[in-house]
Design a protein around this motif. Structure first.
Motif, PDB file in Angstrom:
ATOM      1  N   GLY A 280      -0.265  16.347  11.678  1.00  0.00           N
ATOM      2  CA  GLY A 280      -0.252  17.565  10.881  1.00  0.00           C
ATOM      3  C   GLY A 280       0.685  17.528   9.795  1.00  0.00           C
ATOM      4  N   GLY A 281       1.383  16.521   9.793  1.00  0.00           N
ATOM      5  CA  GLY A 281       2.575  16.340   8.626  1.00  0.00           C
ATOM      6  C   GLY A 281       1.855  15.850   7.381  1.00  0.00           C
ATOM      7  N   ARG A 282       2.268  15.928   6.396  1.00  0.00           N
ATOM      8  CA  ARG A 282       1.833  15.624   5.143  1.00  0.00           C
ATOM      9  C   ARG A 282       2.857  14.673   4.449  1.00  0.00           C
ATOM     10  NH1 ARG A 282       1.258  17.068  -0.424  1.00  0.00           N
ATOM     11  NH2 ARG A 282      -0.473  16.124  -1.688  1.00  0.00           N
ATOM     12  N   TYR A 283       2.508  13.372   4.258  1.00  0.00           N
ATOM     13  CA  TYR A 283       3.752  12.111   3.991  1.00  0.00           C
ATOM     14  C   TYR A 283       3.172  11.571   2.773  1.00  0.00           C
ATOM     15  CZ  TYR A 283       5.464  13.162   8.759  1.00  0.00           C
ATOM     16  OH  TYR A 283       6.011  13.627   9.865  1.00  0.00           O
ATOM     17  N   GLN A 284       4.177  11.110   1.956  1.00  0.00           N
ATOM     18  CA  GLN A 284       4.014  10.019   1.127  1.00  0.00           C
ATOM     19  C   GLN A 284       4.612   8.729   1.766  1.00  0.00           C
ATOM     20  OE1 GLN A 284       5.141  10.803  -2.833  1.00  0.00           O
ATOM     21  NE2 GLN A 284       5.984   8.925  -3.421  1.00  0.00           N
ATOM     22  N   VAL A 285       3.745   7.928   1.986  1.00  0.00           N
ATOM     23  CA  VAL A 285       3.837   6.728   2.889  1.00  0.00           C
ATOM     24  C   VAL A 285       3.946   5.283   1.974  1.00  0.00           C
ATOM     25  CG1 VAL A 285       3.245   5.483   4.834  1.00  0.00           C
ATOM     26  CG2 VAL A 285       2.902   7.986   4.673  1.00  0.00           C
ATOM     27  N   TYR A 286       4.753   4.478   2.448  1.00  0.00           N
ATOM     28  CA  TYR A 286       5.134   3.059   1.796  1.00  0.00           C
ATOM     29  C   TYR A 286       4.554   1.962   2.928  1.00  0.00           C
ATOM     30  CZ  TYR A 286       6.777   5.678  -1.994  1.00  0.00           C
ATOM     31  OH  TYR A 286       7.054   6.605  -2.928  1.00  0.00           O
ATOM     32  N   SER A 287       3.978   1.053   2.631  1.00  0.00           N
ATOM     33  CA  SER A 287       3.682   0.121   3.679  1.00  0.00           C
ATOM     34  C   SER A 287       3.395  -1.272   3.196  1.00  0.00           C
ATOM     35  CB  SER A 287       2.180   0.387   4.416  1.00  0.00           C
ATOM     36  OG  SER A 287       1.733  -0.553   5.128  1.00  0.00           O
ATOM     37  N   VAL A 288       3.957  -2.350   4.193  1.00  0.00           N
ATOM     38  CA  VAL A 288       3.955  -3.589   3.758  1.00  0.00           C
ATOM     39  C   VAL A 288       3.363  -4.487   5.166  1.00  0.00           C
ATOM     40  CG1 VAL A 288       5.141  -5.868   3.450  1.00  0.00           C
ATOM     41  CG2 VAL A 288       6.078  -3.631   2.472  1.00  0.00           C
TER      42      VAL A 288
ATOM     43  N   VAL B 274       0.916  -1.032  -0.031  1.00  0.00           N
ATOM     44  CA  VAL B 274      -0.033   0.121  -0.044  1.00  0.00           C
ATOM     45  C   VAL B 274       0.789   1.244  -0.141  1.00  0.00           C
ATOM     46  CG1 VAL B 274      -1.612   1.286   1.441  1.00  0.00           C
ATOM     47  CG2 VAL B 274      -1.812  -1.279   1.226  1.00  0.00           C
ATOM     48  N   ALA B 275       0.533   2.090  -0.779  1.00  0.00           N
ATOM     49  CA  ALA B 275       1.389   3.398  -0.932  1.00  0.00           C
ATOM     50  C   ALA B 275       0.361   4.719  -0.982  1.00  0.00           C
ATOM     51  CB  ALA B 275       2.247   3.356  -2.030  1.00  0.00           C
ATOM     52  N   PHE B 276       0.403   5.747  -0.348  1.00  0.00           N
ATOM     53  CA  PHE B 276      -0.283   6.714  -0.482  1.00  0.00           C
ATOM     54  C   PHE B 276       0.425   8.060   0.001  1.00  0.00           C
ATOM     55  CE2 PHE B 276      -0.708   4.718   3.678  1.00  0.00           C
ATOM     56  CZ  PHE B 276      -0.633   6.056   4.362  1.00  0.00           C
ATOM     57  N   VAL B 277      -0.459   9.251  -0.055  1.00  0.00           N
ATOM     58  CA  VAL B 277       0.017  10.590   0.211  1.00  0.00           C
ATOM     59  C   VAL B 277      -1.142  10.834   1.401  1.00  0.00           C
ATOM     60  CG1 VAL B 277      -0.128  12.844  -0.119  1.00  0.00           C
ATOM     61  CG2 VAL B 277       0.855  11.237  -1.826  1.00  0.00           C
ATOM     62  N   GLY B 278      -0.961  11.143   2.544  1.00  0.00           N
ATOM     63  CA  GLY B 278      -1.881  11.448   3.467  1.00  0.00           C
ATOM     64  C   GLY B 278      -1.284  12.411   4.643  1.00  0.00           C
ATOM     65  N   VAL B 279      -2.152  12.957   5.433  1.00  0.00           N
ATOM     66  CA  VAL B 279      -1.951  13.705   6.502  1.00  0.00           C
ATOM     67  C   VAL B 279      -2.078  12.816   7.801  1.00  0.00           C
ATOM     68  CG1 VAL B 279      -2.380  15.977   7.816  1.00  0.00           C
ATOM     69  CG2 VAL B 279      -2.471  15.732   5.240  1.00  0.00           C
ATOM     70  N   VAL B 280      -1.247  13.076   8.634  1.00  0.00           N
ATOM     71  CA  VAL B 280      -1.307  12.410  10.097  1.00  0.00           C
ATOM     72  C   VAL B 280      -2.024  13.092  10.996  1.00  0.00           C
ATOM     73  CG1 VAL B 280       0.108  11.793  12.109  1.00  0.00           C
ATOM     74  CG2 VAL B 280       1.363  11.734  10.079  1.00  0.00           C
ATOM     75  N   GLU B 281      -3.027  12.202  11.164  1.00  0.00           N
ATOM     76  CA  GLU B 281      -4.155  12.758  12.456  1.00  0.00           C
ATOM     77  C   GLU B 281      -3.699  12.625  13.763  1.00  0.00           C
ATOM     78  OE1 GLU B 281      -7.869  11.497  10.904  1.00  0.00           O
ATOM     79  OE2 GLU B 281      -8.255  13.178   9.394  1.00  0.00           O
ATOM     80  N   ASP B 282      -3.150  11.403  14.035  1.00  0.00           N
ATOM     81  CA  ASP B 282      -2.893  10.796  15.367  1.00  0.00           C
ATOM     82  C   ASP B 282      -1.887   9.922  15.476  1.00  0.00           C
ATOM     83  OD1 ASP B 282      -3.349  10.605  18.287  1.00  0.00           O
ATOM     84  OD2 ASP B 282      -4.392   8.685  17.805  1.00  0.00           O
ATOM     85  N   VAL B 283      -0.822  10.166  16.355  1.00  0.00           N
ATOM     86  CA  VAL B 283       0.249   9.389  16.649  1.00  0.00           C
ATOM     87  C   VAL B 283       0.269   8.917  18.055  1.00  0.00           C
ATOM     88  CG1 VAL B 283       2.816   9.373  17.044  1.00  0.00           C
ATOM     89  CG2 VAL B 283       1.662  10.916  14.922  1.00  0.00           C
ATOM     90  N   ASP B 284      -0.139   7.683  18.431  1.00  0.00           N
ATOM     91  CA  ASP B 284      -0.333   6.974  19.754  1.00  0.00           C
ATOM     92  C   ASP B 284       0.543   5.947  19.941  1.00  0.00           C
ATOM     93  OD1 ASP B 284      -1.921   6.422  21.771  1.00  0.00           O
ATOM     94  OD2 ASP B 284      -3.142   4.980  20.800  1.00  0.00           O
ATOM     95  N   ALA B 285       1.577   6.473  20.905  1.00  0.00           N
ATOM     96  CA  ALA B 285       2.546   5.482  21.453  1.00  0.00           C
ATOM     97  C   ALA B 285       1.765   4.292  21.968  1.00  0.00           C
ATOM     98  CB  ALA B 285       3.623   6.212  22.101  1.00  0.00           C
ATOM     99  N   ASP B 286       2.122   2.974  21.658  1.00  0.00           N
ATOM    100  CA  ASP B 286       1.765   1.819  22.624  1.00  0.00           C
ATOM    101  C   ASP B 286       2.262   2.172  24.132  1.00  0.00           C
ATOM    102  OD1 ASP B 286       1.204  -0.623  23.509  1.00  0.00           O
ATOM    103  OD2 ASP B 286       2.717  -1.690  22.495  1.00  0.00           O
TER     104      ASP B 286
ATOM    105  N   GLY C  75      11.044   3.990   2.615  1.00  0.00           N
ATOM    106  CA  GLY C  75      10.995   4.979   1.498  1.00  0.00           C
ATOM    107  C   GLY C  75      10.005   6.113   1.868  1.00  0.00           C
ATOM    108  N   ASN C  76       9.644   6.256   3.142  1.00  0.00           N
ATOM    109  CA  ASN C  76       8.453   7.308   3.422  1.00  0.00           C
ATOM    110  C   ASN C  76       9.052   8.828   3.250  1.00  0.00           C
ATOM    111  OD1 ASN C  76       6.610   5.358   4.212  1.00  0.00           O
ATOM    112  ND2 ASN C  76       7.483   5.383   6.202  1.00  0.00           N
ATOM    113  N   GLU C  77       8.352   9.859   2.787  1.00  0.00           N
ATOM    114  CA  GLU C  77       8.747  10.945   2.380  1.00  0.00           C
ATOM    115  C   GLU C  77       8.126  12.273   3.171  1.00  0.00           C
ATOM    116  OE1 GLU C  77      10.212  13.796  -1.424  1.00  0.00           O
ATOM    117  OE2 GLU C  77       9.531  11.565  -1.507  1.00  0.00           O
ATOM    118  N   LEU C  78       8.681  13.112   3.728  1.00  0.00           N
ATOM    119  CA  LEU C  78       7.772  14.226   4.541  1.00  0.00           C
ATOM    120  C   LEU C  78       7.685  15.287   3.254  1.00  0.00           C
ATOM    121  CD1 LEU C  78       6.543  15.779   6.715  1.00  0.00           C
ATOM    122  CD2 LEU C  78       8.842  16.741   7.084  1.00  0.00           C
ATOM    123  N   LEU C  79       6.433  15.542   2.924  1.00  0.00           N
ATOM    124  CA  LEU C  79       6.083  16.507   1.902  1.00  0.00           C
ATOM    125  C   LEU C  79       5.943  17.913   2.510  1.00  0.00           C
ATOM    126  CD1 LEU C  79       3.475  14.234  -0.127  1.00  0.00           C
ATOM    127  CD2 LEU C  79       6.221  14.651  -0.311  1.00  0.00           C
TER     128      LEU C  79
END
Length: 158
Positions: free
Chosen positions: A97-105, A43-55, A114-118
């Motif tokens: 709030g960051g906008r990223y190009q994200v690659y996931s497996v 899966v690969a997409f461009v998206g904005v981080v809405e929440d970062v939740d540490a375990d 290869g994730n990239e902060l846009l």
């Protein structure tokens, strides 16, 4: 007189040494190079981080994205991915709030994928920078005041 000056210099070094150490990251993660991240990802997409939740255990972080555009796969309008908490374990430091190009497996991503902060929220970065410099200035003022006091009030020896 020289013993007071020596004590003051040692105190100054003890206070100021951690400042330079705290600002530099430690890298222990080693990534393969020379691959196409889009080809390697599920899966690969461009998206904005809405929440970062540490375990609560402290090893993984769940990151929720609002998907803006899809490059590969079918992530839907929102996707939550897992990454390691620290960069030494190849975790990627996503910022809300960051906008990223994200690659996931397999529902996970790392700094090796290869994730990239846009784009990043400029106000948050400016606030963190301002806090660092104001804190550093306060530490220097406190150290200078302490040194001045030590020099003006030497210990009386008998």
């Amino acid at each position: 007189m020289f013993s007071h000056l020596r004590r003051a210099l040692v105190l100054l070094l003890l206070v100021l040494a951690p400042i330079s150490v705290a600002g530099s990251p430690a890298w222990a993660c080693s990534c393969a190079t020379g691959f196409d991240p889009l080809e390697r990802s599920e899966v690969a997409f461009v998206g904005v981080v809405e929440d970062v939740d540490a375990d609560w255990v402290g090893s993984d972080v769940e990151v929720e994205f609002a998907v803006e555009s899809v490059l590969k796969g079918d992530p839907g309008s929102k996707v939550t991915l897992i990454t390691a908490e620290d960069s030494a374990s190849c975790g990627y430091g996503f910022v809300e709030g960051g906008r990223y190009q994200v690659y996931s497996v397999g529902g996970a991503t790392s700094s090796c994928d290869g994730n990239e902060l846009l784009a990043r929220m400029h106000r948050e970065v400016e606030d963190r920078t301002r806090i660092f410099w104001v804190g550093s200035a306060l530490v220097l003022v406190a150290v200078a005041g302490g040194l001045g006091w030590l020099i003006r009030h030497p210990r009386k020896t008998q």
